[in-house]
Write a protein that holds these residues in place. Structure first.
Motif, PDB file in Angstrom:
ATOM      1  N   GLY A   1     -23.549 -10.720 -37.333  1.00  0.00           N
ATOM      2  CA  GLY A   1     -23.405  -9.327 -37.715  1.00  0.00           C
ATOM      3  C   GLY A   1     -22.722  -9.141 -39.041  1.00  0.00           C
ATOM      4  O   GLY A   1     -22.940  -8.142 -39.737  1.00  0.00           O
TER       5      GLY A   1
ATOM      6  N   ASN B   1     -27.103 -11.001 -28.332  1.00  0.00           N
ATOM      7  CA  ASN B   1     -27.481  -9.593 -28.348  1.00  0.00           C
ATOM      8  C   ASN B   1     -28.321  -9.288 -27.113  1.00  0.00           C
ATOM      9  O   ASN B   1     -28.477 -10.138 -26.239  1.00  0.00           O
ATOM     10  CB  ASN B   1     -28.232  -9.242 -29.637  1.00  0.00           C
ATOM     11  CG  ASN B   1     -29.505 -10.069 -29.800  1.00  0.00           C
ATOM     12  OD1 ASN B   1     -30.061 -10.578 -28.836  1.00  0.00           O
ATOM     13  ND2 ASN B   1     -29.966 -10.201 -31.033  1.00  0.00           N
TER      14      ASN B   1
ATOM     15  N   SER C   1     -34.156 -10.682 -32.162  1.00  0.00           N
ATOM     16  CA  SER C   1     -33.419  -9.787 -33.054  1.00  0.00           C
ATOM     17  C   SER C   1     -34.160  -8.466 -33.149  1.00  0.00           C
ATOM     18  O   SER C   1     -35.276  -8.317 -32.614  1.00  0.00           O
ATOM     19  CB  SER C   1     -33.271 -10.409 -34.452  1.00  0.00           C
ATOM     20  OG  SER C   1     -34.549 -10.578 -35.041  1.00  0.00           O
TER      21      SER C   1
ATOM     22  N   THR D   1     -23.122 -14.349 -31.604  1.00  0.00           N
ATOM     23  CA  THR D   1     -24.455 -14.057 -32.130  1.00  0.00           C
ATOM     24  C   THR D   1     -25.376 -13.542 -31.030  1.00  0.00           C
ATOM     25  O   THR D   1     -26.560 -13.313 -31.269  1.00  0.00           O
ATOM     26  CB  THR D   1     -25.074 -15.321 -32.758  1.00  0.00           C
ATOM     27  OG1 THR D   1     -25.066 -16.382 -31.787  1.00  0.00           O
ATOM     28  CG2 THR D   1     -24.293 -15.759 -33.982  1.00  0.00           C
TER      29      THR D   1
ATOM     30  N   GLU E   1     -28.573  -4.892 -31.560  1.00  0.00           N
ATOM     31  CA  GLU E   1     -27.325  -5.139 -32.268  1.00  0.00           C
ATOM     32  C   GLU E   1     -27.616  -5.929 -33.555  1.00  0.00           C
ATOM     33  O   GLU E   1     -28.613  -6.652 -33.646  1.00  0.00           O
ATOM     34  CB  GLU E   1     -26.365  -5.924 -31.373  1.00  0.00           C
ATOM     35  CG  GLU E   1     -25.966  -5.206 -30.089  1.00  0.00           C
ATOM     36  CD  GLU E   1     -27.027  -5.248 -29.004  1.00  0.00           C
ATOM     37  OE1 GLU E   1     -26.862  -4.542 -27.996  1.00  0.00           O
ATOM     38  OE2 GLU E   1     -28.027  -5.973 -29.164  1.00  0.00           O
ATOM     39  N   PRO E   2     -26.748  -5.828 -34.552  1.00  0.00           N
ATOM     40  CA  PRO E   2     -27.028  -6.502 -35.846  1.00  0.00           C
ATOM     41  C   PRO E   2     -26.959  -8.018 -35.761  1.00  0.00           C
ATOM     42  O   PRO E   2     -27.559  -8.716 -36.581  1.00  0.00           O
ATOM     43  CB  PRO E   2     -25.943  -5.944 -36.778  1.00  0.00           C
ATOM     44  CG  PRO E   2     -24.836  -5.519 -35.854  1.00  0.00           C
ATOM     45  CD  PRO E   2     -25.506  -5.025 -34.619  1.00  0.00           C
ATOM     46  N   GLN E   3     -26.227  -8.570 -34.811  1.00  0.00           N
ATOM     47  CA  GLN E   3     -26.149 -10.025 -34.696  1.00  0.00           C
ATOM     48  C   GLN E   3     -27.372 -10.553 -33.938  1.00  0.00           C
ATOM     49  O   GLN E   3     -27.965  -9.845 -33.134  1.00  0.00           O
ATOM     50  CB  GLN E   3     -24.863 -10.462 -33.989  1.00  0.00           C
ATOM     51  CG  GLN E   3     -24.731 -10.023 -32.545  1.00  0.00           C
ATOM     52  CD  GLN E   3     -24.047  -8.684 -32.394  1.00  0.00           C
ATOM     53  OE1 GLN E   3     -23.924  -7.924 -33.358  1.00  0.00           O
ATOM     54  NE2 GLN E   3     -23.571  -8.391 -31.180  1.00  0.00           N
TER      55      GLN E   3
END
Length: 551
Positions: free
Chosen positions: A330, A379, A276, A377, A309-311
């Protein structure tokens, strides 16, 4: 009767096959039959100071273990990447069986060793297990283990200030070369992967990893001492570049396991492993005049870390004495947590199975809840171990046996992976065609000891010996008859008379065969076969005698 005929190529055949002979030894009889025991250990000493055990360790490593997944042509014996696990830590105990006993090979599945503490068998694939172990209660498909950082060879860096490899004496390339044992001029306080060097994980996927400001030391896990990685809480990390195989979406099952000793304060946050926050991109060249692109701008076409990316598929981190497992699409983030003891080696397992997230501590379920993520989810973030995204939440403590599986381990498998410490039911190897039996698991080294509780009570195996079956077809045509040794068929009833009686030429004469002999071209008898009962030849059809013997 006697018939003399010369064989043609169609009359005989030679068929090779293996015959298996059972051997049973005790410690005393094994020694008297030249079955030798060796205690071997790695050392960083200069090679000219090696003891016998150190030299044998290097030989064992070179012949069977070192780089065996890639250096195929330099390995001895048969192996299969899918089924055979070859792991060599800093110590190994070995039995060497003479080829005169096992012949072509030790028959797979027949090895049995009992000592005061253990009973050991082989699994027919070259792996040794404790007798009675159900290997199905472990994840043994190496293809499912997509990340594995033991680090298996971490013990070779316990002393970071000892030079690796070969170094020249007095700096002259033509001089004598020594291996290891010489201290660095510029002492190191931590290890980082050299810019020119490659570091790979211990899995079958050769994941390229990057160490930064870490140390290596021995950790006492549930069953034995294993290499571990120390993080300084400031700038240590292990980094893997983005790879799609670590992107687990909703509906995907996966498992993360690791041994951790977390020593931060009660209000600090430390990230153990996550995909992440940070990704690496290549900066595009800037557009110049006339629509032309220039690569001379600082940073153009160079790797650059930026926000991901936020996810994210997974984050595992600790806040105080709580362990957290989190994933997000996300919009929706699902997080579960449970407590543990700080400054204590703890085995953590984070699992997603059938839409349920769970955390296990030391093989026992700690907490679980439904995974509420809906959208993807995945990324393009890198995988960071020991911090969050390479820039915050640095781990103060140590990690060992870091694994990611692209399958959900069962509750039983999780418990057994914790109990074995390295997640494997295998404690060593048997090299069937070379006569070597090795114990490599740190907790079972004493199983092949010649003193104390490890004295061998029983050693059993079957040797495979190559045998050739020789088959000759001796065909007697109808009415074919040359001679007989029966004196009752001679005109003069004496063994010294060669003339046969008149009745032997009549159609009613039907002699019996009692003996078959095979001769060479010099008329020397090579093989003789006596029949259990006389065989009467036929006047109407050919008679064929099959003669077989083994050599």
């Amino acid at each position: 009767m006697s018939v003399y005929k010369k064989f043609t190529a169609q009359d005989y055949a030679i068929v090779p096959f293996n015959a298996h002979k059972q051997y049973d030894f005790t410690s005393a009889s094994a020694a008297s039959n030249s079955i030798n025991y060796f205690n071997t250990q790695w050392t960083s000493e200069s090679i000219d100071l090696y003891t016998s055990g150190n030299i044998k360790y290097s030989q064992l490593d070179h012949l069977f273990y070192k780089n065996f997944k890639r250096d195929i042509s330099n390995r001895l014996g048969k192996f299969n990447y899918t089924y055979q696990k070859r792991t060599l830590y800093k110590q190994a105990n070995t039995l060497s069986i003479p080829t005169g006993l096992y012949g072509y090979e030790i028959k797979p599945g027949t090895l049995y060793i009992s000592s005061s503490n253990y009973e050991i068998t082989d699994d027919s694939r070259g792996n040794l297990i404790i007798s009675g172990t159900n290997v199905d209660n472990y994840s043994t498909d190496f293809r499912a283990n997509i990340l594995n950082i033991g680090p298996i060879n971490g013990f070779k860096r316990y002393d970071l200030n000892t030079l690796d490899g070969y170094i020249s004496f007095n700096g002259y390339e033509s001089s004598v070369f020594y291996k290891d044992g010489k201290s660095r001029v510029n002492q190191l306080s931590s290890y980082s992967t050299p810019n020119f060097g490659d570091e790979f994980d211990d899995s079958y996927y050769f994941n390229l990893i990057n160490y930064k400001n870490v140390n290596f030391s021995e950790k006492t896990l549930f069953n034995g001492n294993f290499p571990g990685i120390d993080f300084n809480g400031t700038n240590s990390e292990i980094k893997l570049a983005h790879n799609e195989k670590f992107n687990f979406n909703p509906g995907d099952d996966f498992t993360i396991t690791l041994q951790a000793n977390i020593s931060h304060s009660s209000n600090e946050t430390s990230y153990l492993i996550s995909k992440s926050t940070t990704k690496t991109t290549i900066a595009s060249p800037n557009e110049g005049t006339a629509g032309r692109y220039t690569t001379q701008t600082t940073g153009a076409l160079q790797p650059k870390d930026t926000f991901a990316e936020p996810q994210f598929p997974f984050e595992v981190y600790a806040i105080g004495n709580n362990i957290y497992f989190s994933r997000s699409d996300g919009n929706i983030t699902t997080t579960i947590n449970g407590t543990f003891t700080l400054e204590t080696i703890t085995h953590f397992t984070c699992r997603v199975q059938d839409g349920t997230m769970a955390i296990f501590k030391n093989g026992i379920s700690l907490t679980s809840d439904t995974d509420n993520t809906v959208d993807q989810t995945q990324n393009q973030a890198n995988v960071y171990i020991g911090n969050k995204g390479g820039n915050s939440k640095f781990l103060s403590g140590s990690l060992s046996q870091i694994n990611i599986y692209e399958e959900a381990l069962s509750d039983t498998q999780i418990l057994n992976h914790y109990s074995s410490s390295n997640g494997s039911p295998y404690i060593g190897n048997v090299f069937y065609q070379n006569g070597f039996v090795t114990i490599t698991h740190p907790n079972y080294i004493s199983a092949l000891d010649t003193t104390g509780d490890g004295v061998i009570n029983t050693l059993q195996f079957q040797g495979s010996h190559l045998i050739y079956e020789n088959e000759y077809q001796c065909t007697v045509d109808e009415h074919e008859f040359n001679d007989t040794l029966n004196i009752s068929a001679r005109k003069i009833k004496s063994k010294d008379s060669d003339e046969l009686a008149d009745f032997t030429t009549g159609s009613l004469f039907k002699p019996y065969v009692t003996t078959i002999g095979l001769y060479n071209e010099d008329n020397e008898l090579l093989v003789v076969g006596k029949l259990g009962q006389p065989i009467r030849t036929s006047n109407e059809t050919d008679t064929t005698f099959i003669v077989r013997w083994d050599t």
